[in-house]
Design a protein around this motif. Structure first.
Motif, PDB file in Angstrom:
ATOM      1  N   ILE A 202       0.837  -1.203   0.000  1.00  0.00           N
ATOM      2  CA  ILE A 202       0.000   0.000   0.000  1.00  0.00           C
ATOM      3  C   ILE A 202       0.870   1.251   0.000  1.00  0.00           C
ATOM      4  O   ILE A 202       0.584   2.229  -0.710  1.00  0.00           O
ATOM      5  CB  ILE A 202      -0.943  -0.003   1.223  1.00  0.00           C
ATOM      6  N   ALA A 203       1.945   1.216   0.785  1.00  0.00           N
ATOM      7  CA  ALA A 203       2.822   2.388   0.889  1.00  0.00           C
ATOM      8  C   ALA A 203       3.478   2.724  -0.440  1.00  0.00           C
ATOM      9  O   ALA A 203       3.689   3.901  -0.760  1.00  0.00           O
ATOM     10  CB  ALA A 203       3.895   2.135   1.952  1.00  0.00           C
ATOM     11  N   VAL A 204       3.794   1.709  -1.228  1.00  0.00           N
ATOM     12  CA  VAL A 204       4.475   1.956  -2.504  1.00  0.00           C
ATOM     13  C   VAL A 204       3.479   2.119  -3.644  1.00  0.00           C
ATOM     14  O   VAL A 204       3.452   3.150  -4.324  1.00  0.00           O
ATOM     15  CB  VAL A 204       5.463   0.805  -2.823  1.00  0.00           C
ATOM     16  N   ILE A 205       2.645   1.124  -3.857  1.00  0.00           N
ATOM     17  CA  ILE A 205       1.742   1.132  -5.010  1.00  0.00           C
ATOM     18  C   ILE A 205       0.537   2.041  -4.767  1.00  0.00           C
ATOM     19  O   ILE A 205       0.090   2.755  -5.676  1.00  0.00           O
ATOM     20  CB  ILE A 205       1.277  -0.300  -5.340  1.00  0.00           C
ATOM     21  N   GLY A 206       0.024   2.034  -3.538  1.00  0.00           N
ATOM     22  CA  GLY A 206      -1.146   2.864  -3.230  1.00  0.00           C
ATOM     23  C   GLY A 206      -0.886   4.343  -3.421  1.00  0.00           C
ATOM     24  O   GLY A 206      -1.691   5.057  -4.023  1.00  0.00           O
ATOM     25  N   VAL A 207       0.245   4.819  -2.926  1.00  0.00           N
ATOM     26  CA  VAL A 207       0.529   6.255  -3.039  1.00  0.00           C
ATOM     27  C   VAL A 207       0.815   6.647  -4.485  1.00  0.00           C
ATOM     28  O   VAL A 207       0.540   7.788  -4.891  1.00  0.00           O
ATOM     29  CB  VAL A 207       1.709   6.663  -2.133  1.00  0.00           C
ATOM     30  N   ILE A 208       1.347   5.726  -5.282  1.00  0.00           N
ATOM     31  CA  ILE A 208       1.545   6.016  -6.705  1.00  0.00           C
ATOM     32  C   ILE A 208       0.194   6.122  -7.405  1.00  0.00           C
ATOM     33  O   ILE A 208      -0.062   7.053  -8.186  1.00  0.00           O
ATOM     34  CB  ILE A 208       2.407   4.926  -7.376  1.00  0.00           C
ATOM     35  N   TYR A 209      -0.695   5.180  -7.121  1.00  0.00           N
ATOM     36  CA  TYR A 209      -2.005   5.148  -7.784  1.00  0.00           C
ATOM     37  C   TYR A 209      -2.813   6.403  -7.478  1.00  0.00           C
ATOM     38  O   TYR A 209      -3.430   6.998  -8.376  1.00  0.00           O
ATOM     39  CB  TYR A 209      -2.777   3.904  -7.353  1.00  0.00           C
ATOM     40  N   PHE A 210      -2.813   6.817  -6.225  1.00  0.00           N
ATOM     41  CA  PHE A 210      -3.618   7.975  -5.833  1.00  0.00           C
ATOM     42  C   PHE A 210      -2.896   9.303  -6.056  1.00  0.00           C
ATOM     43  O   PHE A 210      -3.436  10.366  -5.732  1.00  0.00           O
ATOM     44  CB  PHE A 210      -4.045   7.860  -4.365  1.00  0.00           C
ATOM     45  N   GLY A 211      -1.692   9.253  -6.595  1.00  0.00           N
ATOM     46  CA  GLY A 211      -0.972  10.482  -6.910  1.00  0.00           C
ATOM     47  C   GLY A 211      -0.420  11.212  -5.708  1.00  0.00           C
ATOM     48  O   GLY A 211      -0.094  12.400  -5.791  1.00  0.00           O
ATOM     49  N   VAL A 212      -0.314  10.518  -4.585  1.00  0.00           N
ATOM     50  CA  VAL A 212       0.206  11.152  -3.374  1.00  0.00           C
ATOM     51  C   VAL A 212       1.698  11.454  -3.518  1.00  0.00           C
ATOM     52  O   VAL A 212       2.203  12.455  -3.010  1.00  0.00           O
ATOM     53  CB  VAL A 212      -0.040  10.245  -2.143  1.00  0.00           C
ATOM     54  N   ALA A 213       2.416  10.572  -4.213  1.00  0.00           N
ATOM     55  CA  ALA A 213       3.859  10.738  -4.390  1.00  0.00           C
ATOM     56  C   ALA A 213       4.249  10.201  -5.762  1.00  0.00           C
ATOM     57  O   ALA A 213       3.499   9.437  -6.383  1.00  0.00           O
ATOM     58  CB  ALA A 213       4.627   9.995  -3.295  1.00  0.00           C
ATOM     59  N   THR A 214       5.402  10.615  -6.237  1.00  0.00           N
ATOM     60  CA  THR A 214       5.917  10.076  -7.494  1.00  0.00           C
ATOM     61  C   THR A 214       6.411   8.644  -7.251  1.00  0.00           C
ATOM     62  O   THR A 214       6.591   8.210  -6.103  1.00  0.00           O
ATOM     63  CB  THR A 214       7.079  10.926  -8.025  1.00  0.00           C
ATOM     64  N   ALA A 215       6.633   7.933  -8.348  1.00  0.00           N
ATOM     65  CA  ALA A 215       7.107   6.552  -8.228  1.00  0.00           C
ATOM     66  C   ALA A 215       8.465   6.501  -7.527  1.00  0.00           C
ATOM     67  O   ALA A 215       8.720   5.596  -6.718  1.00  0.00           O
ATOM     68  CB  ALA A 215       7.194   5.914  -9.616  1.00  0.00           C
ATOM     69  N   THR A 216       9.323   7.465  -7.799  1.00  0.00           N
ATOM     70  CA  THR A 216      10.644   7.492  -7.172  1.00  0.00           C
ATOM     71  C   THR A 216      10.531   7.723  -5.666  1.00  0.00           C
ATOM     72  O   THR A 216      11.200   7.052  -4.871  1.00  0.00           O
ATOM     73  CB  THR A 216      11.511   8.590  -7.807  1.00  0.00           C
ATOM     74  N   GLU A 217       9.692   8.671  -5.276  1.00  0.00           N
ATOM     75  CA  GLU A 217       9.498   8.949  -3.848  1.00  0.00           C
ATOM     76  C   GLU A 217       8.902   7.734  -3.142  1.00  0.00           C
ATOM     77  O   GLU A 217       9.313   7.383  -2.024  1.00  0.00           O
ATOM     78  CB  GLU A 217       8.585  10.164  -3.685  1.00  0.00           C
ATOM     79  N   ALA A 218       7.936   7.083  -3.800  1.00  0.00           N
ATOM     80  CA  ALA A 218       7.320   5.898  -3.205  1.00  0.00           C
ATOM     81  C   ALA A 218       8.336   4.770  -3.034  1.00  0.00           C
ATOM     82  O   ALA A 218       8.326   4.056  -2.022  1.00  0.00           O
ATOM     83  CB  ALA A 218       6.150   5.427  -4.066  1.00  0.00           C
ATOM     84  N   ALA A 219       9.228   4.601  -4.016  1.00  0.00           N
ATOM     85  CA  ALA A 219      10.253   3.561  -3.926  1.00  0.00           C
ATOM     86  C   ALA A 219      11.201   3.825  -2.765  1.00  0.00           C
ATOM     87  O   ALA A 219      11.588   2.903  -2.039  1.00  0.00           O
ATOM     88  CB  ALA A 219      11.027   3.481  -5.240  1.00  0.00           C
ATOM     89  N   ALA A 220      11.575   5.090  -2.577  1.00  0.00           N
ATOM     90  CA  ALA A 220      12.472   5.445  -1.478  1.00  0.00           C
ATOM     91  C   ALA A 220      11.804   5.172  -0.126  1.00  0.00           C
ATOM     92  O   ALA A 220      12.425   4.611   0.790  1.00  0.00           O
ATOM     93  CB  ALA A 220      12.872   6.910  -1.580  1.00  0.00           C
TER      94      ALA A 220
END
Length: 431
Positions: free
Chosen positions: A230-248
């Motif tokens: 959820i922390a990685v894929i969820g935030v990407i899907y909902f536009g909360v963070a970029t993919a790079t930020e989510a990966a970090a």
């Protein structure tokens, strides 16, 4: 045939010769790129490429996902999350005939959601699931075939390193590409489970009695995997963070969870960092070679000429796509998936763009083709990974076990080509 054509043919022949001599792919592509460019424009301009290409790769913001995803998988592996996934899968699916095989595929899917590497998934599950299936009297062909096929989910279910590389090479939106892999990944998981039951049927060992208390208790062990997904894929899907930020954030959270649960210590953290560094450096060296090779392709106009050739064959869009997929399947039987993506995508992508196919959809199609290549003889990298761990199992035995899954992958590839909505629906709903 002009000078550019001769240089292009000579370059490709030289690269395959170098690869046949076991020269690393990045070095092979880089050498051909530099000397091929030099043959067309002179050595001085070619050497100038060496001052710009490495910087372009290592400073590309989108590629920072790669080391973070790799590090996240290393932390997850060293903190024992894969074993918990297998235990939970067995608690819920072990009641069915062939329950351990079904649990292995489910655990592979769960681990893929926090790992991003098929090789790591196959290696990890071989150590965990194979001893348990042997205790339950599974045939070696069945157990190793299940693990080899389940391991391929590591490149389809996000986070996926190979998707990031494809996005970099084609300038495709990496967030949409990652989202596009979710439904096909779920589809692949259930189709693999169905393949186990259909292909082996009554030859599978019977299940164990279902215990609700044990099943519910097992869910306490997998909260970390769900939270990370959820922390990685969820935030990407909902536009909360970029993919790079989510990966970090995902890499950091995996380490913190491992520390809080007492699964990681200083030694295992350092081992994870060193492992991730080695893998990342190896991958980035190949990408640098790919960029140099790309200049060679551009100067000889090879992609444009290939586009003209394939379009001139008048096969139609889907006929041309079928030909491209056949090329990928043949290449997948001879080289690993990363080499296939880096070598072939820059060449065929202009053709795909000219035909008007969606780059996100094509990316998923190519990843599924790579899945097939990972278990297809004579190379089948996942087969060799399993054999390197379970040395007493013959290569031919493992290939015998993966044959039903190869047919499964071909059917699934056809479905994804015929119904693009399977891949594109979820990305189209993103914010």
């Amino acid at each position: 045939m002009n000078t550019a054509d001769l240089v292009a043919i000579g370059g490709f022949v030289a690269m395959f010769v170098l690869m046949g001599l076991r020269v690393p792919l990045g070095v092979s592509m880089g050498l051909v790129g530099i000397f091929g460019f030099a043959a067309m424009r002179g050595m001085s301009p070619a050497l100038n490429l060496l001052t710009t290409s490495p910087i372009r790769v290592i400073t590309d913001f989108n590629l920072t996902l790669v080391p973070f995803f790799i590090l996240m998988g290393a932390f997850a592996t060293n903190s024992g999350m894969s074993r918990e996934l297998f235990r939970t899968g067995n608690a819920w699916l072990g009641q069915f005939r062939g329950g351990l095989a079904l649990s292995t595929i489910g655990a592979c899917a769960g681990f893929a959601a926090i790992c991003g590497s098929s090789i790591a998934t196959a290696a990890t599950m071989t150590r965990i699931a194979l001893p348990e299936m042997r205790k339950a009297k599974y045939a070696d062909a069945t157990s190793t075939g299940v693990i080899a096929a389940g391991g391929t989910l590591g490149i389809l279910i996000p986070p996926s390193v190979i998707m990031v590389v494809y996005a970099f090479l084609t300038e495709t939106d990496v967030a949409q590409l990652l989202m596009a892999g979710i439904i096909p990944g779920i589809m692949a998981t259930f189709m693999y489970m169905a393949t186990v039951l259909i292909a082996h049927g009554k030859r599978l060992p019977p299940g164990k009695p279902f215990e609700l208390r044990e099943a519910l208790a097992s869910l306490r062990d997998v909260w970390a995997v769900l939270l990370l997904f959820i922390a990685v894929i969820g935030v990407i899907y909902f536009g909360v963070a970029t993919a790079t930020e989510a990966a970090a954030v995902g890499a950091l959270m995996t380490m913190v969870i491992g520390l809080l649960r007492g699964r990681l210590n200083y030694r295992s953290i350092m081992a994870s960092l060193v492992e991730s560094l080695r893998t990342s450096v190896s991958l980035f060296s190949v990408l640098i070679g790919a960029i140099l090779f790309g200049y060679f392709l551009a100067i000889t106009q090879s992609p444009q000429k290939l586009t003209a050739l394939l379009v001139g064959m008048d096969l139609g869009p889907y006929g041309t796509l079928t030909l491209i997929l056949v090329i990928f399947l043949i290449a997948g039987a001879l080289m690993d998936e990363m080499a296939m993506i880096i070598l072939l995508v820059p060449i065929v992508f202009p053709v795909v763009s000219h035909l008007g196919f969606d780059p996100v959809w094509f990316g998923i199609i190519i990843v599924v083709a790579c899945q097939l290549g990972m278990i297809m003889p004579p190379v089948g990298i996942n087969v060799f990974v399993i054999n390197s761990i379970a040395k007493d199992v013959k290569i031919t035995t493992i290939y015998g076990g993966v044959m039903p899954f190869i047919l499964n992958d071909i059917i699934r590839l056809f479905l994804l080509v015929a119904f693009p909505v399977i891949s594109l629906w979820l990305p189209q709903t993103m914010r």
